[in-house]
Enzyme design. Sequence first.
Site, PDB file in Angstrom:
ATOM      1  N   THR A 226       0.874  -1.175   0.000  1.00 25.76           N
ATOM      2  CA  THR A 226       0.000   0.000   0.000  1.00 25.76           C
ATOM      3  C   THR A 226       0.906   1.218   0.000  1.00 25.76           C
ATOM      4  O   THR A 226       1.575   1.507   0.991  1.00 25.76           O
ATOM      5  CB  THR A 226      -0.924   0.010   1.224  1.00 25.76           C
ATOM      6  OG1 THR A 226      -1.824  -1.095   1.137  1.00 25.76           O
ATOM      7  CG2 THR A 226      -1.745   1.299   1.267  1.00 25.76           C
TER       8      THR A 226
ATOM      9  N   LYS B 149      -0.521   5.489   8.399  1.00 30.55           N
ATOM     10  CA  LYS B 149       0.296   5.586   7.186  1.00 30.55           C
ATOM     11  C   LYS B 149      -0.601   5.668   5.954  1.00 30.55           C
ATOM     12  O   LYS B 149      -0.418   6.518   5.081  1.00 30.55           O
ATOM     13  CB  LYS B 149       1.217   4.367   7.074  1.00 30.55           C
ATOM     14  CG  LYS B 149       2.163   4.407   5.880  1.00 30.55           C
ATOM     15  CD  LYS B 149       2.526   3.016   5.374  1.00 30.55           C
ATOM     16  CE  LYS B 149       1.467   2.479   4.437  1.00 30.55           C
ATOM     17  NZ  LYS B 149       1.853   1.248   3.724  1.00 30.55           N
TER      18      LYS B 149
ATOM     19  N   LYS C 156      -7.258   1.662  -3.483  1.00 32.16           N
ATOM     20  CA  LYS C 156      -6.990   1.300  -2.088  1.00 32.16           C
ATOM     21  C   LYS C 156      -7.240   2.508  -1.177  1.00 32.16           C
ATOM     22  O   LYS C 156      -7.734   2.353  -0.056  1.00 32.16           O
ATOM     23  CB  LYS C 156      -5.544   0.811  -1.940  1.00 32.16           C
ATOM     24  CG  LYS C 156      -5.153   0.427  -0.506  1.00 32.16           C
ATOM     25  CD  LYS C 156      -5.985  -0.714   0.049  1.00 32.16           C
ATOM     26  CE  LYS C 156      -5.641  -1.045   1.498  1.00 32.16           C
ATOM     27  NZ  LYS C 156      -4.373  -1.773   1.666  1.00 32.16           N
TER      28      LYS C 156
END
Length: 292
Positions: free
Chosen positions: A97, A240, A172
Amino acid sequence: MRVAWIGLGVMGYPMAGHLVARGGLQVTVYNRTAAKAAKWAEAFGGATAPTPAAAAKDADFVFACVGNDDDLRQVTTGPEGAFQAMKPGAVFIDHTTASARVARELHAAAKGRGLGFVDAPVSGGQAGAENGVLTVMCGGDPEDYARAEPLIAHFSRMRKLLGPAGSGQLAKMVNQIAIAGLVQGLAEAINFGMKAGLPMEDVIEVISKGAAGSWQMENRHKTMIAGKFDFGFAADWMRKDLGICLDESRRNGAPLPVTALVDQFYAEVQKLGGGRWDTSSLIARFQNLDRS
């Protein structure tokens, strides 16, 4: 067919295993901690390599699942990165990711070397990786995705090409934005119900079958009620990811007021020492507020 896998964290370790157990593929792995690579090789019968480049040499497909943009650059275009050794025509599939910007950057670098590149972040958490039922959101060129898709299928139940390079990472971000709001709403609802003296297990059993139902409700309500946050996707990782979302929103002009607020709530969880608690730990904020 020769396959390499770079990065054996809680996601990469079982995902790489499925390529052997389900796909019957010959897999060579690299991990920064060599002992973990050796453990994986012993468990699945694969081979290990001392560098990403060594793992990728002669491979038809190279998979990666590492921590962030900088980690990804290091294992691809770094001095001992996979791109230095991959043969022309090989495809790199990235399950990290990361930002859409690094996906586009590495796609261009791969194409310049005659390589394919697919950005393919996943959703489903550690349990999804272990059970081989992840959702994989992909970006890249159709011909590269078509070659990679049968391999991705070994550890996923849903995978789809969503557009050019970076599209997987953008999808995502959509996923994480939606989850952030859902988890905060669930935390508020459960805390409210507990304050009202309701039997929350029974309440969730009822409302989860109606319009309020969600995967988060089904899978995270028990940890919220019990105040136990020792499994699942960590708050540190969520921050994050939300940071990536907020950074991208500043580029494309899409306001993310709820996401920005939930990001700060996770910062409070971190201050409570809950960086490694799972995302359902948002409810711990209310318990802390009660004590203050």
